[in-house]
Motif scaffolding. Structure first.
Motif, PDB file in Angstrom:
ATOM      1  N   ALA A 283      -9.291  22.121  45.215  1.00 53.44           N
ATOM      2  CA  ALA A 283      -8.710  22.976  46.479  1.00 53.44           C
ATOM      3  C   ALA A 283      -7.542  22.028  47.167  1.00 53.44           C
ATOM      4  N   LYS A 284      -6.594  22.835  48.164  1.00 54.82           N
ATOM      5  CA  LYS A 284      -5.821  22.230  49.253  1.00 54.82           C
ATOM      6  C   LYS A 284      -6.826  21.652  50.285  1.00 54.82           C
ATOM      7  N   GLU A 285      -6.027  20.143  50.081  1.00 55.97           N
ATOM      8  CA  GLU A 285      -7.227  19.408  50.890  1.00 55.97           C
ATOM      9  C   GLU A 285      -6.610  17.947  51.186  1.00 55.97           C
ATOM     10  N   ARG A 286      -6.470  17.627  52.427  1.00 57.50           N
ATOM     11  CA  ARG A 286      -5.479  16.549  52.978  1.00 57.50           C
ATOM     12  C   ARG A 286      -6.191  15.364  53.471  1.00 57.50           C
ATOM     13  N   ARG A 287      -6.109  13.964  53.253  1.00 57.18           N
ATOM     14  CA  ARG A 287      -6.501  13.263  54.249  1.00 57.18           C
ATOM     15  C   ARG A 287      -5.872  12.123  54.994  1.00 57.18           C
TER      16      ARG A 287
ATOM     17  N   TYR B 158      -5.019  14.615  48.720  1.00 52.32           N
ATOM     18  CA  TYR B 158      -6.837  14.540  48.537  1.00 52.32           C
ATOM     19  C   TYR B 158      -6.958  14.221  47.092  1.00 52.32           C
ATOM     20  N   TRP B 159      -6.372  15.864  46.463  1.00 57.12           N
ATOM     21  CA  TRP B 159      -6.333  15.076  44.944  1.00 57.12           C
ATOM     22  C   TRP B 159      -5.042  14.981  44.862  1.00 57.12           C
ATOM     23  N   VAL B 160      -5.747  13.737  44.013  1.00 58.32           N
ATOM     24  CA  VAL B 160      -4.388  13.405  43.137  1.00 58.32           C
ATOM     25  C   VAL B 160      -4.652  13.296  41.434  1.00 58.32           C
TER      26      VAL B 160
ATOM     27  N   GLU C 228      -4.174  11.613  39.030  1.00 60.53           N
ATOM     28  CA  GLU C 228      -4.451  10.333  37.916  1.00 60.53           C
ATOM     29  C   GLU C 228      -6.316  10.213  37.669  1.00 60.53           C
ATOM     30  N   ALA C 229      -6.435  11.182  39.381  1.00 60.08           N
ATOM     31  CA  ALA C 229      -8.019  11.334  38.786  1.00 60.08           C
ATOM     32  C   ALA C 229      -8.666  12.773  38.086  1.00 60.08           C
ATOM     33  N   ILE C 230      -8.079  13.550  38.391  1.00 56.45           N
ATOM     34  CA  ILE C 230      -8.020  14.487  37.710  1.00 56.45           C
ATOM     35  C   ILE C 230      -6.942  14.451  36.078  1.00 56.45           C
ATOM     36  N   GLY C 231      -6.442  13.357  36.007  1.00 58.07           N
ATOM     37  CA  GLY C 231      -5.882  13.844  34.454  1.00 58.07           C
ATOM     38  C   GLY C 231      -6.356  12.583  33.756  1.00 58.07           C
ATOM     39  N   GLU C 232      -7.221  11.869  33.921  1.00 60.00           N
ATOM     40  CA  GLU C 232      -8.643  10.896  33.770  1.00 60.00           C
ATOM     41  C   GLU C 232      -9.900  11.777  33.384  1.00 60.00           C
ATOM     42  N   TRP C 233     -10.929  12.087  34.048  1.00 61.36           N
ATOM     43  CA  TRP C 233     -11.315  12.809  33.434  1.00 61.36           C
ATOM     44  C   TRP C 233     -10.643  13.787  32.806  1.00 61.36           C
ATOM     45  N   TRP C 234      -9.960  14.865  32.378  1.00 63.58           N
ATOM     46  CA  TRP C 234      -9.133  15.787  31.672  1.00 63.58           C
ATOM     47  C   TRP C 234      -9.670  14.641  30.193  1.00 63.58           C
ATOM     48  N   TYR C 235      -8.310  13.586  30.167  1.00 65.41           N
ATOM     49  CA  TYR C 235      -8.048  13.220  28.479  1.00 65.41           C
ATOM     50  C   TYR C 235      -9.795  12.373  28.319  1.00 65.41           C
ATOM     51  N   ARG C 236     -10.623  11.830  29.243  1.00 67.53           N
ATOM     52  CA  ARG C 236     -11.340  11.604  28.372  1.00 67.53           C
ATOM     53  C   ARG C 236     -12.380  12.434  28.281  1.00 67.53           C
ATOM     54  N   VAL C 237     -12.419  13.877  28.791  1.00 67.51           N
ATOM     55  CA  VAL C 237     -13.362  14.582  27.701  1.00 67.51           C
ATOM     56  C   VAL C 237     -12.804  15.357  26.712  1.00 67.51           C
TER      57      VAL C 237
ATOM     58  N   HIS D  41      -8.236   5.175  49.260  1.00 70.55           N
ATOM     59  CA  HIS D  41      -6.801   5.584  50.014  1.00 70.55           C
ATOM     60  C   HIS D  41      -5.687   4.718  48.534  1.00 70.55           C
ATOM     61  N   PRO D  42      -5.041   6.347  48.499  1.00 66.83           N
ATOM     62  CA  PRO D  42      -3.861   6.243  47.640  1.00 66.83           C
ATOM     63  C   PRO D  42      -3.355   4.627  47.718  1.00 66.83           C
ATOM     64  N   ASP D  43      -2.649   4.380  46.771  1.00 66.69           N
ATOM     65  CA  ASP D  43      -2.239   2.476  47.343  1.00 66.69           C
ATOM     66  C   ASP D  43      -0.687   3.830  47.390  1.00 66.69           C
ATOM     67  N   HIS D  44       0.257   2.842  48.784  1.00 70.67           N
ATOM     68  CA  HIS D  44       1.528   3.439  48.562  1.00 70.67           C
ATOM     69  C   HIS D  44       2.039   2.334  50.008  1.00 70.67           C
TER      70      HIS D  44
END
Length: 210
Positions: free
Chosen positions: A97-101, A115-117, A119-128, A205-208
């Protein structure tokens, strides 16, 4: 619960009372975490038939997280708010969803992030991805163009930033001095909801660049 012992009757009665007040679907978590990646089997309780099994999974997640577990002390039941989500991901088919931190120090916003980057979703997707062919009913399949959908979901407008900055700083001032992460999610009704808060040093906290 994890040892197979029945819950005390007074605790069961309080849980039933809370759920009857809220109705279904509802959202459940502990005072520490929700196990949201397992969504349909944990924090999202679609009906009374799923209540006890989902509570068990939430408690189980809290106890096995980190090295020594998160040491939860309470169950928290919330009205379920349908969010402005674009697709489902992770093993529990969680709506992304549309979430912010927002990070707030002593009542002033220092930075903010979607909130949802990817990298997090892609890492999961390629693994499964290989498993998805064999077990499509077990995997929250992503649309092929999910990166572009997520990019649009994560687009922060000036109006949004102005509004959530004001909200985050008001919350920070109410809490007082300290460093906090303050999370917001946008509902399908167009309203931004304050959904979570934690100590900033303990929050992802994402690097920036400063």
């Amino acid at each position: 619960m994890l040892d197979g012992e029945p819950l005390p009757e007074d605790i069961k009665a309080r849980i039933i009372d809370a759920t009857e007040q809220l109705g279904y679907p509802l959202f459940v978590r502990t005072d520490m975490a929700s196990g949201k990646h397992d969504w349909q089997n944990s924090c999202y309780v679609a009906s009374s038939a799923k209540l006890w099994s989902n509570i068990y999974r939430v408690v189980e997640f809290n106890e096995i997280a980190d090295i020594l577990g998160l040491q939860p002390e309470a169950l928290v039941f919330r009205k379920y708010i349908p969010l402005e989500a674009a697709f489902k991901a992770f093993y529990g088919r969680m709506p992304v969803a549309k979430e912010r931190r927002y990070f707030v120090r002593d009542g002033k916003v220092e930075c903010h992030h979607p909130y949802w980057v990817a990298e997090a979703i892609g890492e999961w997707w390629y693994r499964v991805n290989d498993l998805a062919v064999k077990y499509p009913d077990k995997i929250g399949l992503l649309p092929e163009n999910w990166p572009s959908i997520l990019a649009e979901l994560n687009r922060e407008t000036p109006e949004e930033v102005e509004l959530l900055t004001a909200y985050a700083e008001e919350i920070g001032r109410a809490i007082g001095e300290g460093y906090w992460s303050v999370d917001f999610a946008k509902g399908q009704d167009g309203v931004w909801y304050f959904i979570d808060m934690a100590e900033g040093e303990q929050s992802w906290h994402p690097d920036h660049e400063p």
